[in-house]
Design an enzyme around this catalytic site. Structure first.
Site, PDB file in Angstrom:
ATOM      1  N   THR A 715       0.812  -1.223   0.000  1.00 36.70           N
ATOM      2  CA  THR A 715       0.000   0.000   0.000  1.00 36.70           C
ATOM      3  C   THR A 715       0.841   1.267   0.000  1.00 36.70           C
ATOM      4  O   THR A 715       0.347   2.324  -0.392  1.00 36.70           O
ATOM      5  CB  THR A 715      -0.939   0.016   1.221  1.00 36.70           C
ATOM      6  OG1 THR A 715      -0.160  -0.075   2.425  1.00 36.70           O
ATOM      7  CG2 THR A 715      -1.910  -1.155   1.169  1.00 36.70           C
ATOM      8  N   CYS A 716       2.094   1.170   0.432  1.00 38.36           N
ATOM      9  CA  CYS A 716       2.936   2.367   0.491  1.00 38.36           C
ATOM     10  C   CYS A 716       3.174   2.954  -0.897  1.00 38.36           C
ATOM     11  O   CYS A 716       3.346   4.167  -1.039  1.00 38.36           O
ATOM     12  CB  CYS A 716       4.270   2.055   1.162  1.00 38.36           C
ATOM     13  SG  CYS A 716       4.103   1.472   2.853  1.00 38.36           S
ATOM     14  N   PHE A 717       3.201   2.087  -1.909  1.00 39.56           N
ATOM     15  CA  PHE A 717       3.406   2.612  -3.260  1.00 39.56           C
ATOM     16  C   PHE A 717       2.415   2.008  -4.252  1.00 39.56           C
ATOM     17  O   PHE A 717       2.696   1.870  -5.427  1.00 39.56           O
ATOM     18  CB  PHE A 717       4.852   2.410  -3.747  1.00 39.56           C
ATOM     19  CG  PHE A 717       5.509   1.152  -3.253  1.00 39.56           C
ATOM     20  CD1 PHE A 717       6.180   1.131  -2.056  1.00 39.56           C
ATOM     21  CD2 PHE A 717       5.459  -0.016  -4.015  1.00 39.56           C
ATOM     22  CE1 PHE A 717       6.797  -0.043  -1.605  1.00 39.56           C
ATOM     23  CE2 PHE A 717       6.089  -1.180  -3.572  1.00 39.56           C
ATOM     24  CZ  PHE A 717       6.752  -1.181  -2.359  1.00 39.56           C
TER      25      PHE A 717
END
Length: 749
Positions: A715-717
């Protein structure tokens, strides 16, 4: 810092908001009578029809979720309504809600005070005074000889004048349902079923000591049983469960997602079960052997924590206080019953357990029907919310925070002072949207964008530096969010994932840190890896503190008492990581979160939320997103095995074909799975942002099945790792499994 926080809180309202013409919330009271009617065959949802209710003629609007032949119970005002200046109810019987209302009241109301019978008239005729706020062509209700009639003001008449009417004869067949039908939650058959029990006999598993809990399946329901003090492994013990709890629907009736969760229900992860002792819900974690994990020390992969909120009575009876803490998930217990205002059981454990197995749409319908039963009847009192548009947030805070918990469950009607308009639902929607937009605005200092996802908001730990009475605003927002769910409105603002978990009382784990601060998460993982490799962790010169930034200044704060004097070593590094987790996910915003939850539970009973997972809660509160599939495809990037040919790759084509076949809920769940939220930027997928604030488009990364058995998300990227599956069917099954199981905490690798 915005200047509106100064000088906008006023004290120009009288106690209880009785100033009708002023700003604030005003209570409107009255009496009512309840009748049961059948929707005629030729009436469609949203259309009106005229029926006899007892001896009255009334017009009813068919609810959108009802069909011809269905039975409705309607609330009819017991007295006529007059103008707003007299603190009356609404001006038309059609303003009263048409949802099912239940009340035991069989008396007929007296004639309206503006009605006079004309002597010696045959048939009986009456003179009726036109209310002051009724113009030519408008209708108003009157009660004559037990009949509720709608009178149309003649074209040549004016307010205050009298008109002559001849009412229709009253019906002679006054058939009414039995009084028991009007009692909330009093279904004799259901109660009798729930009082009956089924006896089970089981053998105490090996390794279970006296007083220790163990889980098993009884009648298709996972139950938590405590070994009696005088029992030993191998001995047989007996316990009882309510018959209604074990009489589940057939597997064929379960949703597809429920079947997947049940199929993998014995995997390593956290699940909610029912305690046989008191039928309350409790979280347990089963290992690969099917045993309950009783390990107390922090474990990076397995440990989980759940917020615990203990309610206390406040100095002001309208405002409860509470004590918020984070406890091991296995110690978290939630009641499994919901009481009505009269203290009767409105919802029981068996109903909640059954609702947990429903599809999302079925859950929403059931939830809203239950809220309708909790709602205070229109004529037992409703609220008029008067606010000024230029001081919207300040006026709204004053109005909502003046209300008792019972007032929060009344029906609200809104008025923007100085503007013409009658609230038939549109003003309420506008109010919820504008208030949420303003309070979630980062410029207020109460909320800030998540470091990992610019579509999600997180509580600002430094909110007290922007607003002196910041906690009042969090309590206010909690009430607004709860009321929005209660009234089928939407919340205009997506929050970070772990806040939805806190509302639900769902477990949070170490991996949740990655979704809010991947750099911090990575640093803690590095400590674990160094210790696992035998390196001396004390060489990192860490102590039990963390550094935060407030208004540009870096401040060191202890994460445990005296933390600045405790060195992190190979012996205590798990406790250090545990303390970091607790501080990041609750400790730094504990006061604000406490008020937010207290406000939310002022409206919604906590057990009612046990039917949802955190993904479903976001979809219910914020609504299903409008997803442009062509824009999604166009703005997707490819890497790994898919980098060279991108969307032309066979596996990628299978992915998009599978996604096209999914309904709106599953598409939203996939978006949550990969990006952390169901929100879509207003300018489309082309401006999705990553954890560093830069553009990070939705990315599909190809890799072999040997590297990754199931699709997984970063989810971070905004990246989805999609293995090279052998068939479209295998891709569809494992993609749905990955998306579905992401809300359970199970490990599917």
């Amino acid at each position: 810092m915005r200047s509106w926080f100064s000088g906008k809180r006023r004290n120009d309202q009288s106690e209880g908001g009785s100033n009708v013409n002023g700003v604030g919330a005003n209570s409107i009271s009255g009496g009512s009578t309840v009748f049961r009617v059948i929707v005629p065959e030729n009436v469609q949802p949203g259309e009106e029809f005229q029926v006899y209710a007892g001896s009255r003629i009334v017009r009813v609007r068919c609810p959108l979720d009802s069909r011809p032949g269905q039975s409705l119970q309607i609330t009819v005002p017991a007295e006529p309504t007059t103008s707003p200046s007299n603190n009356s109810s609404s001006n038309s019987i059609n303003d009263a809600p048409s949802e099912t209302r239940q009340r035991n009241n069989n008396s007929f109301p007296p004639d309206s005070p503006n009605v006079r019978r004309i002597e010696n008239s045959n048939p009986a005729a009456y003179m009726v005074d036109i209310p002051l706020d009724i113009q030519a062509g408008q209708q108003f209700p009157v009660t004559i000889q037990g009949q509720q009639l709608m009178v149309t003001c003649p074209p040549n008449a004016r307010p205050g004048q009298s008109v002559r009417i001849v009412p229709p004869p009253a019906p002679t067949n006054l058939n009414r349902p039995p009084a028991d039908d009007f009692q909330i939650g009093q279904n004799p058959n259901r109660q009798a079923s729930e009082e009956r029990t089924q006896l089970f006999e089981v053998q105490v598993p090996k390794g279970v000591q006296p007083g220790a809990p163990f889980a098993l399946l009884a009648g298709g329901v996972r139950v938590l049983v405590t070994c009696p003090p005088n029992a030993r492994p191998g001995q047989k013990i007996r316990f009882k469960l309510p018959l209604a709890l074990t009489q589940k629907r057939s597997t064929e009736a379960d949703s597809a997602l429920t079947k997947i969760k049940l199929k993998y229900g014995d995997k390593d992860g956290w699940t909610r079960t029912v305690r046989a002792t008191d039928l309350k819900f409790q979280w347990i974690r089963m290992d690969e052997k099917g045993d309950i994990d009783l390990n107390k020390r922090f474990n990076f992969e397995k440990s989980a924590y759940v917020r615990k909120l203990e309610f206390r009575s406040g100095v002001d009876p309208r405002i409860r206080t509470g004590i918020l803490s984070l406890v091991p998930a296995a110690e978290s217990v939630v009641d499994s019953k919901i009481k009505s205002a009269s203290g009767q059981d409105l919802v029981t454990y068996s109903q909640l357990a059954e609702a947990q197995r429903m599809s999302f749409d079925e859950k929403v319908d059931w939830f809203q029907a239950t809220c309708a039963k909790l709602c205070v009847e229109w004529n037992e009192g409703h609220m008029r919310m008067n606010v000024r548009r230029e001081y919207l947030l300040g006026d709204s805070v004053d109005a909502v925070m003046s209300l008792s918990r019972r007032d929060l469950r009344k029906l609200w009607r809104f008025e923007f002072i100085g503007e013409a308009g009658i609230d038939a639902g549109g003003l309420a929607r506008e109010w919820f949207e504008l208030v949420c937009r303003e309070i979630f605005d980062p410029d207020t200092g109460l909320w800030s964008y998540s470091a990992s996802n610019q579509m999600s908001m997180t509580i600002n730990p430094a909110s007290q530096h922007y607003c002196e009475d910041h906690l009042v605003y969090y309590r206010f927002l909690g009430r607004v969010m709860g009321k929005a769910m209660f009234d089928r409105q939407l919340v205009n603002g997506h929050m970070v994932k772990h806040l939805y978990k806190h509302i639900l009382g769902w477990p949070i784990q170490f991996k949740d840190l990655e979704s809010i601060d991947d750099e911090y998460y990575g640093n803690l993982k590095q400590v674990q890896e160094l210790a696992a490799q035998g390196h001396d962790v004390s060489m990192l010169s860490l102590d039990f503190t963390t550094t935060i930034e407030i208004l540009g200044e870096k401040i060191v704060v202890p994460i445990v008492e005296g933390g600045e004097n405790i060195e992190v070593t190979n012996d205590n590094y798990p406790e250090f990581v545990e303390a970091c987790l607790k501080y990041k996910l609750m400790g730094c915003v504990k006061e604000q979160l406490n008020e937010l939850l207290l406000g939310f539970f002022d409206v919604i009973p906590e057990p009612l939320l046990t039917i949802f997972d955190f993904q479903e809660l976001e979809l219910l509160m914020c609504g299903l997103p409008t997803i442009d599939m062509e824009d999604w495809k166009l703005e997707t990037e490819y890497s790994g095995e898919y980098e060279n040919i991108g969307g032309a790759h066979q596996t990628v084509q299978w992915f998009w074909e599978t996604l096209e076949s999914w309904d709106a809920e599953m598409k939203a769940r996939l978006l949550q799975f990969v990006t952390g939220t169901s929100g879509v930027p207003a300018r489309g997928f082309g401006v999705l942002q990553g954890n560093d604030g830069s553009i990070r488009k939705f990315t599909i990364h190809g890799l072999s099945v040997e590297q990754c058995l199931y699709p997984r998300a970063h989810t971070c990227f905004n990246r989805l790792d999609l293995p090279l599956f052998d068939s479209k069917e295998e891709l569809a099954e494992k993609l749905k499994l990955a998306v579905t199981m992401s809300s359970t905490g199970f490990d599917i690798e």
